[in-house]
Design an enzyme around this catalytic site. Sequence first.
Site, mmCIF file in Angstrom:
data_model
loop_
_atom_site.group_PDB
_atom_site.id
_atom_site.type_symbol
_atom_site.label_atom_id
_atom_site.label_comp_id
_atom_site.label_asym_id
_atom_site.label_seq_id
_atom_site.Cartn_x
_atom_site.Cartn_y
_atom_site.Cartn_z
ATOM 1 N N THR A 119 141.405 -13.830 10.504
ATOM 2 C CA THR A 119 141.098 -14.118 11.850
ATOM 3 C C THR A 119 142.192 -13.864 12.844
ATOM 4 O O THR A 119 143.316 -14.118 12.238
ATOM 5 C CB THR A 119 140.588 -15.528 11.967
ATOM 6 O OG1 THR A 119 141.679 -16.486 11.438
ATOM 7 C CG2 THR A 119 139.298 -15.824 11.185
ATOM 8 N N GLU B 29 134.447 -13.748 11.522
ATOM 9 C CA GLU B 29 133.441 -14.518 10.676
ATOM 10 C C GLU B 29 132.068 -14.030 10.518
ATOM 11 O O GLU B 29 131.338 -14.409 9.522
ATOM 12 C CB GLU B 29 133.616 -15.977 11.017
ATOM 13 C CG GLU B 29 134.720 -17.001 10.783
ATOM 14 C CD GLU B 29 135.823 -16.924 11.837
ATOM 15 O OE1 GLU B 29 136.633 -17.712 11.707
ATOM 16 O OE2 GLU B 29 135.635 -15.984 12.577
ATOM 17 N N LYS C 77 139.788 -29.745 30.956
ATOM 18 C CA LYS C 77 139.012 -31.086 31.326
ATOM 19 C C LYS C 77 139.688 -31.482 32.253
ATOM 20 O O LYS C 77 141.033 -32.105 32.078
ATOM 21 C CB LYS C 77 138.854 -31.804 30.036
ATOM 22 C CG LYS C 77 137.865 -32.988 30.555
ATOM 23 C CD LYS C 77 137.722 -33.706 29.149
ATOM 24 C CE LYS C 77 136.573 -34.917 29.349
ATOM 25 N NZ LYS C 77 136.323 -35.733 28.207
ATOM 26 N N TRP D 51 134.393 -30.508 32.779
ATOM 27 C CA TRP D 51 134.916 -29.076 32.304
ATOM 28 C C TRP D 51 135.095 -27.878 33.294
ATOM 29 O O TRP D 51 134.148 -27.710 34.136
ATOM 30 C CB TRP D 51 133.962 -28.770 31.225
ATOM 31 C CG TRP D 51 133.877 -29.593 30.169
ATOM 32 C CD1 TRP D 51 132.824 -30.256 29.846
ATOM 33 C CD2 TRP D 51 134.837 -29.884 29.201
ATOM 34 N NE1 TRP D 51 132.922 -31.247 28.660
ATOM 35 C CE2 TRP D 51 134.248 -30.927 28.318
ATOM 36 C CE3 TRP D 51 136.230 -29.594 28.884
ATOM 37 C CZ2 TRP D 51 135.056 -31.312 27.138
ATOM 38 C CZ3 TRP D 51 136.766 -30.049 27.903
ATOM 39 C CH2 TRP D 51 136.229 -30.854 26.875
#
Length: 463
Positions: free
Chosen positions: A105, A250, A358, A363
């Site tokens: 990754t 993935e 946040k 958000w």
Amino acid sequence: MWKHGKSPMDPAEDTVLIFDVDLAELIAKLAPKLHTVKKYIVLTDRGCMHRASDRADKGAWISQEAAGLKGALCYEELLKRERPRLHSFQWVKVDENAACGLCYTSGTTGRPKGVLYSHRANFLHAFTVSMPDASAMTSATTVLAVVPAFHANCWGLLFSAPLVGAKLVMPGPLLDGASLYQLLEEERCTLSAAVPTVFMGLLQYLRDTKQRLTHLKTITIGGAACPALLIQAFQEEYGVEMRHMWGMTELCPIGTVAGFKGTLPPLSKEGKLALQLKQGRVTPFVDMRIVDDEGQELPRDGKAYGELQVRGPHVIQRYYRHDEDAVDSDKWFNTGDVATLDPYGHMQITDRSKDVIKSGGEWISSIELENIAVSHPKVIEAAVIGIPDKKWTERPLLVIVPKPGQPVSSDELLNFFQGKTARWWIPDNVVFVDELPHTATGKLSKLTLRKQFENYEPKKAKL
């Protein structure tokens, strides 16, 4: 990033390292740390390996002596040696679930982890990437694969292009606008794939030189959200369609592709662009949903947003050499992305769960703010990260790479956000830098940025 000073090749136990000649100097420096590698193979011919080292600064011809890799093997020489035996070659029969490749990754939010692909996963994924609603590849397609092979097998192009018999063009280390334009024209490329920053460079070159694209028809873009100006420019100025792709290492890696379903109602120009800015619908074999903090599935209304989960035959089950599963009991993999799904199945990433900001209990999407910032004519690239704030918990910090010779002030940039997003989303502070940090795959490294600005003292918030 790796314990005990080990390289990423140690956990994989790689024994053979194959590399292009322009990487010889770098490999020579890394060689003492590559504990498991026994053989080095240079992708060149014997003549190039023995060229004088005084040209090493040009990066094209480096002798094995200059590289410090005594005994390095020559790829072309090995290939020539095997040609007489090609007529008797026997294909090796393996189980479809056997390991076929290992990618790590990108590590944009944490330590890189290994994803081991099976032959079956790569085979099924190759079909989905080449289909009409994805890359639409045929034997007449010529693909300029700008995205590197180590970026999840070049987004599957290493398998999907040979599957249909498409011509595959590899650009090497020169990814500037002029070099890419030359390749696109000389090789008559009809399809290309890369992260947005690469095509921003190509767009700038095209505009500066007044050049035209005579063969390119489609661009698939991923790795980061594509700015609206990039989609509009290539489509309106050069007649090239840009298709968002979303995926992860993935997933092998593609999970969605942007496009227009036949069942969609008539759309305005603005409506079509809004749809193109989404990451698209799932490819065959992939299931997708969004869930809340309790794991309950959320409605597909285009408004509710939650953790994005996927499952399917080419979705990871467990990271390489990890004991615990990467999926839940129903095989759902939590992607770490926050997204929405609309009634037609179009998914849109609002942020990475570790990148979302946040502020005051609500958000803020860093991606939306970045897209607005890069649409400013004096901005090359932008990033938004959350910085601690005593009153609001976090506030967005805008980090900008301005265009050379085009000075821009903080006030000009912040005023540019007015009317384009909620007022309380607008960053309070702007930092100007010469360049932004990227991973090897071209993704913006928010992890590096947060570390870089961890002690940043913001000005007083305007809220």
